[in-house]
Design a protein around this motif. Structure first.
Motif, PDB file in Angstrom:
ATOM      1  N   ALA A 218       0.780  -1.312   0.127  1.00 10.74           N
ATOM      2  CA  ALA A 218       0.161   0.017  -0.034  1.00 10.74           C
ATOM      3  C   ALA A 218       0.762   1.116  -0.064  1.00 10.74           C
ATOM      4  N   SER A 219       2.229   1.296   0.571  1.00  9.47           N
ATOM      5  CA  SER A 219       3.153   2.261   0.788  1.00  9.47           C
ATOM      6  C   SER A 219       3.831   2.547  -0.488  1.00  9.47           C
ATOM      7  N   GLY A 220       3.627   1.597  -1.536  1.00  7.76           N
ATOM      8  CA  GLY A 220       4.545   1.699  -2.654  1.00  7.76           C
ATOM      9  C   GLY A 220       5.239   0.319  -3.073  1.00  7.76           C
ATOM     10  N   ILE A 221       6.450   0.808  -3.623  1.00 10.80           N
ATOM     11  CA  ILE A 221       7.413  -0.356  -3.881  1.00 10.80           C
ATOM     12  C   ILE A 221       8.835  -0.337  -3.517  1.00 10.80           C
ATOM     13  N   GLY A 222       9.108  -1.167  -2.625  1.00 10.52           N
ATOM     14  CA  GLY A 222      10.518  -1.330  -1.961  1.00 10.52           C
ATOM     15  C   GLY A 222      11.184  -2.705  -2.732  1.00 10.52           C
ATOM     16  N   GLY A 223      12.551  -3.023  -2.472  1.00 10.53           N
ATOM     17  CA  GLY A 223      13.102  -4.016  -2.819  1.00 10.53           C
ATOM     18  C   GLY A 223      14.263  -4.504  -2.155  1.00 10.53           C
ATOM     19  N   GLY A 224      14.954  -5.690  -2.403  1.00 17.32           N
ATOM     20  CA  GLY A 224      16.013  -5.971  -1.679  1.00 17.32           C
ATOM     21  C   GLY A 224      17.078  -6.579  -2.629  1.00 17.32           C
ATOM     22  N   LEU A 225      18.138  -6.882  -2.519  1.00 14.29           N
ATOM     23  CA  LEU A 225      19.047  -7.353  -3.541  1.00 14.29           C
ATOM     24  C   LEU A 225      19.880  -8.316  -2.915  1.00 14.29           C
ATOM     25  N   ILE A 226      20.349  -9.379  -3.099  1.00 15.32           N
ATOM     26  CA  ILE A 226      21.236 -10.537  -2.753  1.00 15.32           C
ATOM     27  C   ILE A 226      22.147 -10.750  -3.681  1.00 15.32           C
ATOM     28  N   LEU A 227      23.388 -10.434  -3.380  1.00 16.36           N
ATOM     29  CA  LEU A 227      24.608 -10.747  -4.314  1.00 16.36           C
ATOM     30  C   LEU A 227      25.483 -12.065  -3.673  1.00 16.36           C
ATOM     31  N   ASP A 228      25.651 -13.079  -4.397  1.00 14.11           N
ATOM     32  CA  ASP A 228      26.576 -14.168  -3.901  1.00 14.11           C
ATOM     33  C   ASP A 228      25.974 -14.383  -2.308  1.00 14.11           C
ATOM     34  N   GLY A 229      24.909 -14.597  -2.279  1.00 10.58           N
ATOM     35  CA  GLY A 229      24.094 -14.990  -0.887  1.00 10.58           C
ATOM     36  C   GLY A 229      24.335 -13.984   0.277  1.00 10.58           C
ATOM     37  N   THR A 230      24.743 -12.736  -0.089  1.00  6.10           N
ATOM     38  CA  THR A 230      24.724 -11.587   0.942  1.00  6.10           C
ATOM     39  C   THR A 230      23.707 -10.747   0.579  1.00  6.10           C
ATOM     40  N   LEU A 231      22.826 -10.319   1.623  1.00  4.95           N
ATOM     41  CA  LEU A 231      21.830  -9.252   1.422  1.00  4.95           C
ATOM     42  C   LEU A 231      22.469  -7.755   1.361  1.00  4.95           C
ATOM     43  N   ILE A 232      22.350  -7.120   0.166  1.00  5.28           N
ATOM     44  CA  ILE A 232      23.120  -5.761   0.110  1.00  5.28           C
ATOM     45  C   ILE A 232      22.598  -4.731   0.811  1.00  5.28           C
ATOM     46  N   ALA A 233      23.006  -4.033   1.684  1.00  6.54           N
ATOM     47  CA  ALA A 233      22.304  -3.061   2.489  1.00  6.54           C
ATOM     48  C   ALA A 233      22.634  -1.644   2.033  1.00  6.54           C
ATOM     49  N   GLY A 234      23.929  -1.534   1.487  1.00  7.55           N
ATOM     50  CA  GLY A 234      24.472  -0.186   1.160  1.00  7.55           C
ATOM     51  C   GLY A 234      24.957   0.359   2.275  1.00  7.55           C
ATOM     52  N   ALA A 235      25.530   1.717   1.986  1.00 10.01           N
ATOM     53  CA  ALA A 235      26.375   2.590   3.010  1.00 10.01           C
ATOM     54  C   ALA A 235      25.654   2.662   4.408  1.00 10.01           C
ATOM     55  N   GLY A 236      24.276   3.072   4.345  1.00  8.54           N
ATOM     56  CA  GLY A 236      23.578   3.390   5.505  1.00  8.54           C
ATOM     57  C   GLY A 236      22.405   2.587   5.776  1.00  8.54           C
ATOM     58  N   GLY A 237      22.358   1.471   4.973  1.00 13.02           N
ATOM     59  CA  GLY A 237      21.163   0.538   5.060  1.00 13.02           C
ATOM     60  C   GLY A 237      20.004   0.886   4.261  1.00 13.02           C
ATOM     61  N   TYR A 238      20.077   1.907   3.150  1.00 12.09           N
ATOM     62  CA  TYR A 238      19.065   2.488   2.503  1.00 12.09           C
ATOM     63  C   TYR A 238      18.978   1.671   0.876  1.00 12.09           C
ATOM     64  N   ALA A 239      19.657   0.627   0.628  1.00 15.28           N
ATOM     65  CA  ALA A 239      19.638   0.192  -0.653  1.00 15.28           C
ATOM     66  C   ALA A 239      18.529  -0.491  -1.118  1.00 15.28           C
ATOM     67  N   GLY A 240      18.044  -0.735  -2.408  1.00 18.32           N
ATOM     68  CA  GLY A 240      16.800  -1.490  -2.755  1.00 18.32           C
ATOM     69  C   GLY A 240      15.576  -0.548  -2.897  1.00 18.32           C
ATOM     70  N   GLU A 241      15.672   0.480  -2.994  1.00 14.80           N
ATOM     71  CA  GLU A 241      14.429   1.488  -3.351  1.00 14.80           C
ATOM     72  C   GLU A 241      14.245   1.495  -4.876  1.00 14.80           C
TER      73      GLU A 241
END
Length: 394
Positions: A218-241
């Protein structure tokens, strides 16, 4: 001597955590299999399992009767008595679940809201729901923590919600009031990142190490990215928007907003509008989209599918995932013609990475965010089970 004792305790704590994680994430398995997977000896594994069982974290079941060779080995499984509280606040409702260490969602409640809930609203609802469970359906069960899946930007180091625009939260601390009200530690993270973790561990992406996950709510679209088995969070944890990316729209007639983002164009509210539904949960919307008679509804589904397919093709070209998982209403869009949707994504992508990718709706369905939130809450327990439970008893 004290230093040696401390070292032995650390090793034992690590081994307890390893055994519990194996059974929790990979499912019931015999003691013999646990021994092979950990590389520990049989007596050590028997001792570790006995301690985990004494603390109510695992149960031992009868051996597999089909095994014919050698002495039967008991089956070790996580039980249902130890649970996490999982919370997903959305613009139209607050969902609260009790998720067992076994992965089973034992209880869930959806509390509808006339307006986007505040932090205080969420804390109040969670407290009332949990108190009701403890006095009734879940009396005698043990809660070990709280996980909150927030549709917004969450700072990774302390769980501060920097921005959840659709909820109206800015620099919001929900961890402290939840901990103070319920007396349990709380883990806060982005909802789609938690959904990605759940689908990677227990759902459609279980056999894949390179995964793109998009969640539509209901709030929109978010996402996540897993590369080589590791969840990628980004520098501040904001990756995947993913919802904030600018979509590729090949046909100008498909555009509904001027220079809008993906979540402006591929939008749950637009589907509710054309179907004539009000504030409903995902199963009701899914049923409406699976039995389409109106050309207006069919045209809107096709429009959103075209834009979503082009966006996913960009992800295929840049990241070369083997699996794309779509949660919420995005999974409904793809499932309306799953083979055709995959073909559309591949047609927009480069041939080599396109032919490798699979696209599936989230296998965990409506449980995906609750299970993901519970995983965040279980993290301390899975790292050092004895210490986590002792801290609760202190």
């Amino acid at each position: 001597m004290a230093e040696r004792a401390s070292s032995v305790e650390r090793v034992r704590a690590a081994n307890l955590g390893e055994v519990l994680r194996l059974v929790h994430q990979l499912g019931p398995r015999s003691r013999a299999v646990v021994t092979a997977e950990t590389g520990l000896n049989r007596s050590t594994v028997a001792d570790l399992v006995a301690e985990l069982a004494s603390r109510g974290l695992v149960v031992e079941q009868e051996p597999d009767p089909t095994r014919r060779v050698g002495r039967p080995s008991p089956i070790v499984a996580t039980g249902d008595a130890v649970m996490a509280i999982a919370v997903n606040p959305e613009v139209d409702a607050i969902e609260v679940g009790a998720v067992a260490l076994s992965g089973r969602v034992r209880e869930r409640i959806r509390v509808e809201c006339e307006r986007p809930p505040s932090v205080e609203d969420v804390v109040g609802v969670v407290a009332r729901v949990v108190e009701g469970w403890q006095a009734g359906a879940l009396a005698g069960s043990r809660f070990v923590g709280i996980g909150v899946a927030v549709p917004g930007l969450v700072r990774v180091e302390d769980g501060l919600v920097r921005l959840a625009p659709h909820l109206g939260w800015h620099e919001a601390d929900i961890r402290s009031p939840l901990t103070q009200r319920l007396g349990l530690s709380a883990a806060i993270d982005n909802d789609a990142s938690l959904g990605a973790r759940a689908e990677r561990l227990f759902g459609a992406a279980r056999e894949h190490r390179n995964v793109v996950y998009l969640n539509g709510g209901a709030s929109g679209i978010g996402g996540g990215l897993i590369l080589d088995g590791t969840l990628i969070a980004g520098a501040g944890g904001y990756a995947g928007e993913w919802g904030q990316t600018r979509p590729s729209i090949a046909v100008e007639a498909d555009r509904r907003t001027r220079a809008g983002t993906l979540e402006d164009e591929v939008n749950r509210a637009r589907l509710l509008q054309v179907t004539g539904l009000g504030a409903v949960d995902d199963p009701v919307l899914a049923a409406a989209l699976s039995d389409v008679e109106s050309s207006e509804v069919a045209d809107e589904i096709d429009r959103q599918r075209r834009i979503l397919a082009a966006t996913l093709a960009n992800a295929v070209n840049v990241l070369n995932p083997s699996m794309i998982v779509l949660g919420g209403f995005l999974g409904m869009l793809s499932d309306s013609n799953a083979d055709g949707f995959t073909a559309d994504v591949r047609a927009n992508a480069l041939a080599a990475p396109g032919e490798q990718v699979e696209i599936r709706a989230a296998a965990l369905g409506a449980d995906r965010l609750l299970i993901g939130a519970a995983e965040a809450a279980f993290a301390p327990l899975l790292t050092d089970p004895a210490r986590a439970l002792d801290a609760l008893s202190a």
